[in-house]
Design a protein around this motif. Structure first.
Motif, PDB file in Angstrom:
ATOM      1  N   ALA A  11       8.727  45.398 -29.495  1.00 54.91           N
ATOM      2  CA  ALA A  11       7.400  45.115 -28.946  1.00 54.91           C
ATOM      3  C   ALA A  11       6.984  43.679 -29.258  1.00 54.91           C
ATOM      4  O   ALA A  11       6.371  43.001 -28.421  1.00 54.91           O
ATOM      5  N   ALA A  12       7.307  43.205 -30.454  1.00 56.22           N
ATOM      6  CA  ALA A  12       6.997  41.821 -30.810  1.00 56.22           C
ATOM      7  C   ALA A  12       7.743  40.850 -29.902  1.00 56.22           C
ATOM      8  O   ALA A  12       7.173  39.855 -29.426  1.00 56.22           O
ATOM      9  N   ALA A  13       9.018  41.131 -29.647  1.00 57.61           N
ATOM     10  CA  ALA A  13       9.805  40.272 -28.766  1.00 57.61           C
ATOM     11  C   ALA A  13       9.258  40.286 -27.349  1.00 57.61           C
ATOM     12  O   ALA A  13       9.183  39.241 -26.683  1.00 57.61           O
ATOM     13  N   ALA A  53      -2.399  37.139 -29.282  1.00 65.61           N
ATOM     14  CA  ALA A  53      -1.370  38.166 -29.108  1.00 65.61           C
ATOM     15  C   ALA A  53      -0.899  38.749 -30.439  1.00 65.61           C
ATOM     16  O   ALA A  53       0.049  39.540 -30.468  1.00 65.61           O
ATOM     17  N   ASP A  54      -1.554  38.362 -31.519  1.00 67.94           N
ATOM     18  CA  ASP A  54      -1.227  38.846 -32.870  1.00 67.94           C
ATOM     19  C   ASP A  54       0.201  38.483 -33.281  1.00 67.94           C
ATOM     20  O   ASP A  54       0.840  39.215 -34.056  1.00 67.94           O
ATOM     21  N   LEU A  55       0.688  37.350 -32.813  1.00 65.98           N
ATOM     22  CA  LEU A  55       2.049  36.937 -33.155  1.00 65.98           C
ATOM     23  C   LEU A  55       2.095  35.955 -34.322  1.00 65.98           C
ATOM     24  O   LEU A  55       3.179  35.556 -34.748  1.00 65.98           O
ATOM     25  N   LEU A  56       0.915  35.564 -34.829  1.00 66.59           N
ATOM     26  CA  LEU A  56       0.878  34.690 -36.000  1.00 66.59           C
ATOM     27  C   LEU A  56       0.752  35.483 -37.293  1.00 66.59           C
ATOM     28  O   LEU A  56       0.828  34.907 -38.376  1.00 66.59           O
ATOM     29  N   SER A  57       0.574  36.783 -37.180  1.00 69.11           N
ATOM     30  CA  SER A  57       0.366  37.622 -38.363  1.00 69.11           C
ATOM     31  C   SER A  57       1.419  38.718 -38.475  1.00 69.11           C
ATOM     32  O   SER A  57       1.191  39.736 -39.129  1.00 69.11           O
ATOM     33  N   GLY A  66      -2.590  41.864 -40.267  1.00 71.13           N
ATOM     34  CA  GLY A  66      -1.233  41.711 -39.775  1.00 71.13           C
ATOM     35  C   GLY A  66      -0.588  43.008 -39.338  1.00 71.13           C
ATOM     36  O   GLY A  66      -1.159  44.090 -39.471  1.00 71.13           O
ATOM     37  N   ALA A  67       0.641  42.869 -38.842  1.00 68.91           N
ATOM     38  CA  ALA A  67       1.380  44.024 -38.336  1.00 68.91           C
ATOM     39  C   ALA A  67       2.327  44.601 -39.377  1.00 68.91           C
ATOM     40  O   ALA A  67       2.899  45.668 -39.162  1.00 68.91           O
ATOM     41  N   GLY A  68       2.536  43.886 -40.482  1.00 69.06           N
ATOM     42  CA  GLY A  68       3.404  44.398 -41.530  1.00 69.06           C
ATOM     43  C   GLY A  68       4.870  44.474 -41.142  1.00 69.06           C
ATOM     44  O   GLY A  68       5.606  45.315 -41.655  1.00 69.06           O
ATOM     45  N   LEU A  69       5.315  43.593 -40.236  1.00 73.41           N
ATOM     46  CA  LEU A  69       6.711  43.611 -39.809  1.00 73.41           C
ATOM     47  C   LEU A  69       7.565  42.729 -40.725  1.00 73.41           C
ATOM     48  O   LEU A  69       7.105  42.251 -41.757  1.00 73.41           O
TER      49      LEU A  69
END
Length: 377
Positions: A11-13, A53-57, A66-69
């Motif tokens: 999903a991040a990609a 897009a929450d891609l910095l966290s 953050g997403a904790g990935l």
């Protein structure tokens, strides 16, 4: 074994592909056309979009928004960013924030992490030492004076140094330990000089002259710098992979259309063999990248420390991306040097990635040292 990515990683990609789809490599400032720095700052509009897009966290815990990935998810996003030459401090800021989260004190976490995840604050890392080849932690000394730390030394080629709100600076103490200092931009006792990368981006030479920092702004946990350095090197490998994949695709498209003697040059054996060799390079870069990212993310044991897998990945990334862009230039002929075509931009970025955090030879030495101290059965 299951080598597929998790749903969250995929999903991040996918989110990254959506964001970077709007970036045109043709519009990226060209170092061949711009004397000095290609721009005064990073692509702030793209940075804001990444934040939305929450891609910095990605690597931050939920309490910091953050997403904790893990490092694998970050590398998937970095791979997409390099395909379009995205001019953002995504690797440096994400890695620095992750290091603060993993090893920093509660005050530092509260001050930095949530804002970094929202894109309101940019972090970077001084990881190249005095010359770009010596260990970064040896370029700066740190000593305690009462309740403060005093730093002296020089760090060269600091990416995004003129834009970052805080720079993480590794430094060695009199007892041989390494600490990470969180140095604000413009802090008393610091001088920032302008340098340039092969891609035309502004770098910074950071001089510290008796710069004093409170204890809360220094991370002295064991292993913090080593972990951050490995994450940065692995992220650089992801950037090299994404760039190389895009360049080989450009080369395939060009050679499929360019004709000589009435046939596309892609059908000529000499062209096909060179392209096949570069495809093998990319697959080796990919395999070693995911091995290194998995070791960092999982903490799984192995015959060598994770630094060994990182060194192997960086050796392949440095040599592989160089070979890919050189072959691409050759197969494009004179068209590859045309400044109206984006290939020369990719070539300039590839040279920076090849040398960033040490060329292949430096990591071969690291790997040799690890093999000497951890002999394989």
């Amino acid at each position: 074994m299951d080598f597929t990515f998790t749903e969250e990683q995929q999903a991040a990609a996918e989110a990254a592909r959506g964001v970077f789809a709007g970036v045109a490599p043709d519009a990226v400032p060209s170092p061949a056309l711009t004397p000095g720095a290609v721009a005064d700052t990073y692509d702030q509009a793209l940075w804001a979009t990444l934040a939305d897009a929450d891609l910095l966290s990605l690597l931050l815990d939920a309490r910091y928004g953050g997403a904790g990935l893990d490092a694998i998810a970050l590398c998937l996003v970095l791979r997409e960013s390099a395909r379009v030459l995205a001019r953002v401090p995504l690797l440096e800021s994400s890695a620095a924030a992750a290091a603060v989260q993993a090893y920093g004190g509660e005050e530092a976490k509260a001050d930095l992490l949530a804002r970094a995840g929202r894109g309101e604050m940019v972090l970077t890392v001084a990881a190249h030492g005095r010359t770009g080849h010596d260990p970064a932690e040896q370029a700066v000394t740190a000593r305690q004076d009462g309740g403060t730390w005093v730093l002296d030394g020089v760090q060269t080629a600091v990416p995004w140094a003129h834009d970052a709100d805080v720079t993480l600076v590794p430094a060695h103490t009199g007892t041989g330990r390494t600490v990470l200092a969180l140095v604000p931009r413009g802090h008393e006792g610091t001088v920032l000089a302008e340098q340039f990368s092969t891609s035309g981006e502004r770098l910074g030479e950071l001089r510290l002259e008796s710069a004093r920092l409170a204890a809360r702004d220094v991370i002295d946990a064991d292993g913090a710098w080593e972990w951050l350095r490995d994450l940065l090197a692995t992220g650089t490998c992801a950037l090299a992979l994404g760039l190389g994949e895009r360049v080989l695709r450009m080369t395939g498209d060009y050679t499929s259309k360019r004709e000589q003697f009435g046939f596309p040059i892609a059908t000529f054996q000499a062209v096909a063999v060179q392209a096949a060799d570069r495809y093998i390079d990319l697959r080796a870069m990919e395999a070693t990248l995911w091995q290194a990212a998995w070791r960092i993310s999982s903490g799984a044991p192995g015959p060598l420390p994770a630094a060994g897998d990182v060194a192997v990945a960086k050796i392949w990334a440095a040599e592989g991306v160089r070979r890919v862009v050189q072959t691409a230039q050759h197969l494009h002929g004179g068209f590859g040097a045309d400044v109206d075509y984006p290939l020369h931009r990719y070539h300039a970025w590839a040279k920076y990635l090849e040398l960033s955090l040490g060329p292949a030879s430096a990591h071969e030495e690291t790997l040799g040292d690890l093999l000497a101290t951890h002999p394989l059965a």
